[in-house]
Design an enzyme around this catalytic site. Sequence first.
Site, PDB file in Angstrom:
ATOM      1  N   ASP A 186       0.864  -1.180   0.000  1.00  0.00           N
ATOM      2  CA  ASP A 186       0.000   0.000   0.000  1.00  0.00           C
ATOM      3  C   ASP A 186       0.899   1.227   0.000  1.00  0.00           C
ATOM      4  O   ASP A 186       1.655   1.453   0.950  1.00  0.00           O
ATOM      5  CB  ASP A 186      -0.909   0.007   1.228  1.00  0.00           C
ATOM      6  N   GLU A 270      -2.165  -1.757  -5.708  1.00  0.00           N
ATOM      7  CA  GLU A 270      -3.402  -1.144  -6.177  1.00  0.00           C
ATOM      8  C   GLU A 270      -3.164  -0.407  -7.492  1.00  0.00           C
ATOM      9  O   GLU A 270      -2.058   0.077  -7.761  1.00  0.00           O
ATOM     10  CB  GLU A 270      -3.935  -0.147  -5.142  1.00  0.00           C
ATOM     11  N   ASP A 352      -2.679   1.756   7.313  1.00  0.00           N
ATOM     12  CA  ASP A 352      -1.901   1.364   6.141  1.00  0.00           C
ATOM     13  C   ASP A 352      -1.562  -0.130   6.155  1.00  0.00           C
ATOM     14  O   ASP A 352      -1.613  -0.787   5.106  1.00  0.00           O
ATOM     15  CB  ASP A 352      -0.619   2.191   6.076  1.00  0.00           C
TER      16      ASP A 352
END
Length: 403
Positions: A186, A270, A352
């Site tokens: 992330d 992502e 996170d």
Amino acid sequence: MRTAYKVRAYPTFEQAALLSRTFGCVRVVWNRTLAWRHARYHGERVTTSFTQANAYLTAMKATDELAFLNEVSSVPLQQAVRHQQVAFTGFFTGRARYPRHKSRTGRQSAEYTRSAFRYRDGRLFLAKTAAPLAFTWSWPDIDPATINPTTVTVSRDPCGRWYASFAVDADDPEQAPATGAAVGVDVGVKDFAVTSDGEKIANPRHLAKRERNLARYQRRMARKRRGSNNRAKAKAKVARAHRKVRASRTDFLHRASARLVRDHDVIVIEDLAVKNMVRNRSLAKAISDCGWGTFRRMLEYKAAKHGRHLIVIDRWYPSSKTCSACGHLLARLSLSTRTWQCPSCGTRHDRDVNAAKNILAAGLAVSACGGDVRHSGSSRVRSPVKQEPQPARAGIPVLQGGE
């Protein structure tokens, strides 16, 4: 497999003068051909093929106004037309923006194919030059005399540094040994990246560290008279400051991506829309300083090179708002909330780290269901996790209690 070696080049005074003329001719060909294609399309509503653009280049060289185009090698000029054709193909397929005119103050480059250079025993001879172009080789484990470049691109940065890039067709490297590890990543601004293992990679903030010096150089340049030699010197200092920022950021991204690829068989990230995110004026500078887009491209080619799997999940996947322990989905989670407690199972989450765990779970589900791996097309990747209703379980978001 195709690879490239970029080295510092040190041309002589005569070579620098010839290359500078070549850069100017390449720029003239690019800009005039681009303007001609633009006018032809909007005036006659016809597209231009590479053959037609190449014929236009021949016609330009035959005029008295542009007769100086014949003083340099014709190969870089033809390559400029070819690159413009590729740029338009990328634009019409939606993969790139509309080609823009080249500026004399930006980075200058010229590409030579095998018909315009000789490479013998580690020495490079460009067309219309008698002496070899001196360069510094930076790979001690590779003998420069053994490579067989297909193209050579000579470039000059705005700060005045010269480079030569050798494109080489190399054998596929040996696959890296399996580690049996998978990781979710992330990315963020406070921490550059947080992994599902709980590791936090600090954001070095390269631009912020040099921002004061850069602002001072820019103020000095603004005080100089336009067109003067002093302004040119001040502008070169600004360019050098930007180059140092760019080099530091690139080195950091290479080290971070190489370590992730070396230590993990599967990497899940992502699909961020960086172009849309930088429209936020409050975060645009910080986001640009991170280099997320470059980081993803590095992960893509390094994973392919070493036999790793890079999985890209849907950007709309609610990784931060989902409990990685029970799958509970929060209705709202503000950006300022860095830790939260799941109202369903009571687990305390670091925002996170929890997002990285959910990214990993979603990526493994995508891989198991035959989803997109190393996706590089449309930014909105539809994950199989979101296409089929599934019962609540760890890592899968389920909206509970009408929230």
